[in-house]
Design a protein around this motif. Structure first.
Motif, short mmCIF file in Angstrom:
data_model
loop_
_atom_site.label_atom_id
_atom_site.label_comp_id
_atom_site.label_asym_id
_atom_site.label_seq_id
_atom_site.Cartn_x
_atom_site.Cartn_y
_atom_site.Cartn_z
N LEU A 164 0.82 -1.22 0.00
CA LEU A 164 0.00 0.00 0.00
C LEU A 164 0.86 1.27 0.00
N GLY A 165 2.18 1.10 0.06
CA GLY A 165 3.06 2.26 0.14
C GLY A 165 2.88 3.03 1.42
N GLY A 219 -1.52 -3.07 23.37
CA GLY A 219 -0.17 -3.41 23.81
C GLY A 219 0.86 -2.37 23.42
N SER A 220 0.58 -1.60 22.37
CA SER A 220 1.50 -0.55 21.92
C SER A 220 1.06 0.82 22.40
N PHE A 221 0.14 0.86 23.35
CA PHE A 221 -0.45 2.08 23.90
C PHE A 221 -0.82 3.08 22.81
N GLY A 222 -1.48 2.53 21.76
CA GLY A 222 -2.04 3.35 20.71
C GLY A 222 -1.13 3.62 19.53
N ASN A 223 0.11 3.13 19.56
CA ASN A 223 1.06 3.44 18.50
C ASN A 223 0.88 2.57 17.25
N LEU A 228 -1.55 5.87 10.10
CA LEU A 228 -2.52 5.69 9.01
C LEU A 228 -3.81 6.45 9.29
N SER A 229 -4.50 6.82 8.20
CA SER A 229 -5.84 7.41 8.31
C SER A 229 -6.85 6.30 8.62
N VAL A 230 -8.06 6.70 8.92
CA VAL A 230 -9.12 5.72 9.20
C VAL A 230 -9.33 4.81 7.99
N ASP A 231 -9.39 5.38 6.80
CA ASP A 231 -9.59 4.57 5.59
C ASP A 231 -8.41 3.64 5.34
N GLU A 232 -7.21 4.13 5.59
CA GLU A 232 -6.03 3.28 5.39
C GLU A 232 -6.00 2.14 6.39
N LYS A 233 -6.39 2.40 7.61
CA LYS A 233 -6.46 1.33 8.61
C LYS A 233 -7.47 0.28 8.19
N ARG A 234 -8.59 0.72 7.63
CA ARG A 234 -9.61 -0.23 7.18
C ARG A 234 -9.05 -1.12 6.07
N GLU A 235 -8.31 -0.53 5.15
CA GLU A 235 -7.72 -1.31 4.05
C GLU A 235 -6.68 -2.29 4.58
N VAL A 236 -5.86 -1.86 5.51
CA VAL A 236 -4.85 -2.75 6.10
C VAL A 236 -5.54 -3.90 6.82
#
Length: 269
Positions: A164-165, A219-223, A228-236
């Motif tokens: 996804l670059g 586990g990563s305390f939000g990191n 990523l954006s919300v849309d990018e997180k959805r794609e991932v």
């Protein structure tokens, strides 16, 4: 290397970590067993999170001993404070700065799944500080992510992000894992005598990708994937779900994680 943020933690993430920290707690108990923690000892838990392991150790050392648990995340320390033991003290603190504690004041210091969040300089200071606060002959133990044998999720996630670059700047996934040789050099550089150093493999099962991502984020305390954006997180998420289906068993998605376990001691006078 990417610097992690301590400001992304939330009450919801802290509570999610408390509920889902069985893996860290269970391999932490193995670390405590390897250290031979016993009744009457004074113990420092560095990076204690919500304090589950510290409370366990407080029961081992008993009323004659004591445990001090520190963590840099105030919301997690707040949860740890709710685990009331007369011999357990909790405070906000960082691994690389133990100046609140006198030299030669602990029998045992341990860091359970902590070092891989620290950069090289922080690691060196953390181990040196542990050496300073330990009594002569005192023991240090840590578990940390292995760079030569990474978590099975890591290469899958790197592949998806690369396609996804969207690889994070610097280190992926936001941590600083070491090899066994680097762990040995770190300990010996601080004057420790290494007693045991090995990679241990653990097998986990998750119901689905959402469970995996929840655990990664808390586990990563939000990191985790915070760049990523919300849309990018959805794609991932969708791509990871497809990739990880190949690892599904009747028990769930099977993933191996590997941790370096190290036990060392300071020289006796």
């Amino acid at each position: 290397m990417t610097t992690i943020s301590l400001s992304l933690d939330t009450p919801e993430l802290a509570q999610a970590y408390e509920r889902g920290s069985d893996r860290q707690f269970n391999h932490g108990k193995l670390l405590i067993e390897a250290l031979g923690v016993r009744r009457g000892q004074r113990v420092l838990d560095v990076g204690a999170g919500t304090g589950r392991l510290a409370a366990h150790v407080a029961e081992i050392v008993g009323a004659e001993g004591s445990v001090v648990a520190i963590d840099p995340l105030p919301l997690r320390v707040d949860i740890a404070r709710q685990k009331t033991h007369d011999n357990l003290t909790t405070a906000v603190g960082r691994a690389e700065d133990l100046s609140a504690f006198a030299a030669s004041s602990f029998d045992v210091v341990y860091l359970n799944s902590v070092l891989h969040w620290l950069d090289e300089g922080q690691k060196q200071r953390a181990i040196s500080e542990a050496a300073r606060v330990l009594k002569p002959g005192g023991k240090l133990g840590f578990s940390t992510g292995s760079r030569e044998k990474p978590h099975q999720l890591d290469p899958v996630q790197r592949k998806v992000l690369a396609e996804l670059g969207k690889e994070p700047p610097g280190a992926a996934p936001y941590n600083h894992k070491v090899t066994v040789d680097e762990a040995r050099a770190l300990l010996q550089g601080a004057g420790f005598i290494v007693d045991a150093l090995e990679i241990r493999t653990f097998v986990d099962h998750a119901a689905d990708i959402d469970e995996i991502l929840r655990q990664s984020r808390s586990g990563s305390f939000g990191n985790h994937l915070s760049h990523l954006s919300v849309d990018e997180k959805r794609e991932v998420r969708e791509r990871l779900a497809r990739e990880l289906e190949a690892s599904r068993t009747p028990q769930g998605i099977r993933l191996e994680r590997n941790l370096i376990f190290a036990i060392a001691h300071t020289a006796a006078n």
